[in-house]
Motif scaffolding. Structure first.
Motif, mmCIF file in Angstrom:
data_model
loop_
_atom_site.group_PDB
_atom_site.id
_atom_site.type_symbol
_atom_site.label_atom_id
_atom_site.label_comp_id
_atom_site.label_asym_id
_atom_site.label_seq_id
_atom_site.Cartn_x
_atom_site.Cartn_y
_atom_site.Cartn_z
ATOM 1 N N UNK A 128 48.087 -49.231 47.013
ATOM 2 C CA UNK A 128 49.339 -48.618 47.380
ATOM 3 C C UNK A 128 48.952 -47.347 47.946
ATOM 4 N N UNK A 129 47.771 -46.800 47.694
ATOM 5 C CA UNK A 129 47.117 -45.515 48.469
ATOM 6 C C UNK A 129 46.622 -45.966 49.984
ATOM 7 N N UNK A 130 46.211 -47.204 50.013
ATOM 8 C CA UNK A 130 45.653 -47.742 51.264
ATOM 9 C C UNK A 130 46.885 -48.033 52.153
ATOM 10 N N UNK A 131 48.066 -48.473 51.412
ATOM 11 C CA UNK A 131 49.035 -48.656 52.597
ATOM 12 C C UNK A 131 49.689 -47.523 52.790
ATOM 13 N N UNK A 132 49.835 -46.437 51.954
ATOM 14 C CA UNK A 132 50.333 -45.205 52.451
ATOM 15 C C UNK A 132 49.670 -44.503 53.450
ATOM 16 N N UNK A 133 48.279 -44.582 53.249
ATOM 17 C CA UNK A 133 47.679 -43.804 54.375
ATOM 18 C C UNK A 133 47.689 -44.622 55.612
ATOM 19 N N UNK A 134 47.647 -45.866 55.634
ATOM 20 C CA UNK A 134 47.757 -46.548 56.828
ATOM 21 C C UNK A 134 49.055 -46.273 57.582
ATOM 22 N N UNK A 135 50.153 -46.181 56.745
ATOM 23 C CA UNK A 135 51.458 -46.246 57.348
ATOM 24 C C UNK A 135 51.522 -44.603 58.219
ATOM 25 N N UNK A 136 50.882 -43.772 57.378
ATOM 26 C CA UNK A 136 50.815 -42.224 58.019
ATOM 27 C C UNK A 136 50.040 -42.051 59.512
ATOM 28 N N UNK A 137 48.782 -43.199 59.179
ATOM 29 C CA UNK A 137 47.875 -43.144 60.357
ATOM 30 C C UNK A 137 48.946 -43.811 61.657
ATOM 31 N N UNK A 138 49.536 -44.834 61.263
ATOM 32 C CA UNK A 138 50.405 -45.416 62.285
ATOM 33 C C UNK A 138 51.339 -44.536 63.000
ATOM 34 N N UNK A 139 52.008 -43.542 62.116
ATOM 35 C CA UNK A 139 52.836 -42.586 62.763
ATOM 36 C C UNK A 139 52.349 -41.616 63.544
ATOM 37 N N UNK A 140 50.937 -41.209 63.215
ATOM 38 C CA UNK A 140 50.316 -40.235 63.670
ATOM 39 C C UNK A 140 49.920 -41.048 65.472
ATOM 40 N N UNK A 141 49.405 -42.178 65.210
ATOM 41 C CA UNK A 141 48.922 -42.863 66.565
ATOM 42 C C UNK A 141 49.900 -43.094 67.418
ATOM 43 N N UNK A 142 51.493 -43.118 66.975
ATOM 44 C CA UNK A 142 52.615 -43.308 67.757
ATOM 45 C C UNK A 142 52.646 -42.265 68.951
ATOM 46 N N UNK A 143 52.001 -41.130 68.475
ATOM 47 C CA UNK A 143 51.914 -39.924 69.496
ATOM 48 C C UNK A 143 50.898 -40.176 70.698
ATOM 49 N N UNK A 144 50.223 -41.217 70.535
ATOM 50 C CA UNK A 144 48.936 -41.231 71.191
ATOM 51 C C UNK A 144 48.960 -42.882 72.272
ATOM 52 N N UNK A 145 50.146 -43.087 72.849
ATOM 53 C CA UNK A 145 50.230 -44.290 73.469
ATOM 54 C C UNK A 145 50.047 -43.947 74.854
ATOM 55 N N UNK A 146 49.630 -44.808 75.714
ATOM 56 C CA UNK A 146 49.503 -44.836 77.086
ATOM 57 C C UNK A 146 50.703 -44.377 77.798
ATOM 58 N N UNK A 147 51.779 -45.219 77.248
ATOM 59 C CA UNK A 147 53.055 -45.159 77.805
ATOM 60 C C UNK A 147 53.663 -43.752 77.840
ATOM 61 N N UNK A 148 53.364 -43.324 76.380
ATOM 62 C CA UNK A 148 54.080 -41.789 76.252
ATOM 63 C C UNK A 148 53.316 -40.836 76.958
ATOM 64 N N UNK A 149 51.951 -41.162 77.452
ATOM 65 C CA UNK A 149 51.133 -39.987 77.780
ATOM 66 C C UNK A 149 50.750 -40.317 79.193
ATOM 67 N N UNK A 150 51.398 -41.051 79.946
ATOM 68 C CA UNK A 150 50.838 -41.231 81.254
ATOM 69 C C UNK A 150 51.105 -40.080 82.335
ATOM 70 N N UNK A 151 52.045 -39.353 81.889
ATOM 71 C CA UNK A 151 52.220 -38.018 82.684
ATOM 72 C C UNK A 151 50.925 -37.266 82.829
#
Length: 303
Positions: A263-286
């Motif tokens: 459960x802890x592993x999944x919880x941290x993994x989910x939070x990590x994915x949400x963080x990574x969503x701000x770090x995409x090429x498409x969202x930061x091309x500007x």
């Protein structure tokens, strides 16, 4: 805007000429020629502190001679802009350029939707990297070996090394180990990652202080929690989704926590994915457009 794998014979149709790690004599001369002509915006991109390579990385240290590095410095001096991936590297390059932009590494958005392969019968601890990280892996080799050889891990936890094979450094009786070699491209590698937990050891050095957090962003985008060294881009002071460790005991405690509590592993993994969503090429091309073209883009639009 166009990024070219090589320097074109004519740049009349391009807004920006972007080069990376330019050190060889002929490309240096060509780049300096275009920079002096001023007919196209010239940009140097850099993602490593090539002036402070670890001596153990012999191939790179032998290639980037003082003469080669001087070519890079000349190009930075002549370029309209220089882009780097970290603040530490920006401080290093600022001595040769007055127009340095920090553009952090990003990952492709498809990675957030990718369903990584998994083996439900074991918890897979994974490491990925090349030969230049041999000394970095030394930060975790002993605590990881002790963890893997503990009777509680037999048949329950495995270690997967991707790229360079570090399995011999953690091997002992009853440990479960795997190695996957190099892939033809980065996308194939990312699709093959099957970790439940990622480890990113990094030794403290001048070179590593300027490294980017790309390894963390890649794993986070896949929803994989990561345990790292508490240094460089992974220092706890940066506030990333990683668990940062400074001692062997901390490494072992973190490995135990993540591999025994699903459960802890999944919880941290989910939070990590949400963080990574701000770090995409498409969202930061500007960010690249702004750094590469700067005022030139605004002037063109105004005209």
């Amino acid at each position: 805007m166009t990024v070219l794998p090589g320097v074109p014979a004519s740049v009349a149709d391009f807004d920006a000429l972007v080069v990376q790690r330019i050190v060889l004599p002929a490309p240096t001369r060509t780049f300096l020629k275009h920079a002096a002509a001023g007919t196209v915006r010239t940009v140097v991109e850099l993602d490593d502190d090539l002036w402070n390579l670890d001596p153990s990385n012999r191939q790179a240290a032998d290639f980037y001679t003082p003469e080669m590095l001087r070519n890079l410095e000349r190009c930075c001096e002549a370029a309209d802009a220089v882009t780097v991936t970290t603040d530490s590297l920006a401080e290093r390059v600022a001595r040769w350029s007055g127009n340095v932009h920090v553009v952090p590494n990003q990952v492709p958005a498809w990675l957030l939707e990718h369903k990584r392969p998994r083996n439900p019968d074991v918890v897979t601890i994974g490491w990925r990297g090349g030969t230049s990280h041999a000394r970095d892996f030394g930060e975790i080799a002993k605590p990881l070996r002790r963890f893997l050889q503990h009777p509680d891990q037999r048949g329950r936890v495995e270690f997967h090394s991707m790229g360079m094979d570090h399995t011999p450094r953690v091997a002992s009786r009853h440990t479960t180990l795997r190695h996957t070699g190099w892939h033809t491209n980065v996308a194939d590698f990312l699709r093959a990652v099957d970790f439940d937990l990622s480890v990113v050891p990094l030794r403290t050095s001048v070179f590593n202080q300027s490294k980017s957090d790309l390894a963390l962003v890649e794993m986070a985008a896949l929803g994989i929690p990561t345990v790292t060294s508490d240094t460089g881009p992974y220092a706890s002071a940066h506030g990333g989704p990683n668990v940062a460790c400074s001692t062997p005991a901390q490494w072992e405690d973190a490995l135990t926590a993540f591999t025994t509590d699903d459960s802890y592993r999944r919880q941290v993994g989910k939070a990590a994915k949400e963080w990574a969503a701000t770090r995409t090429l498409e969202g930061n091309a500007w960010r690249w457009e702004q750094a590469w073209l700067g005022d030139a883009r605004h002037e063109q639009q105004a005209a």
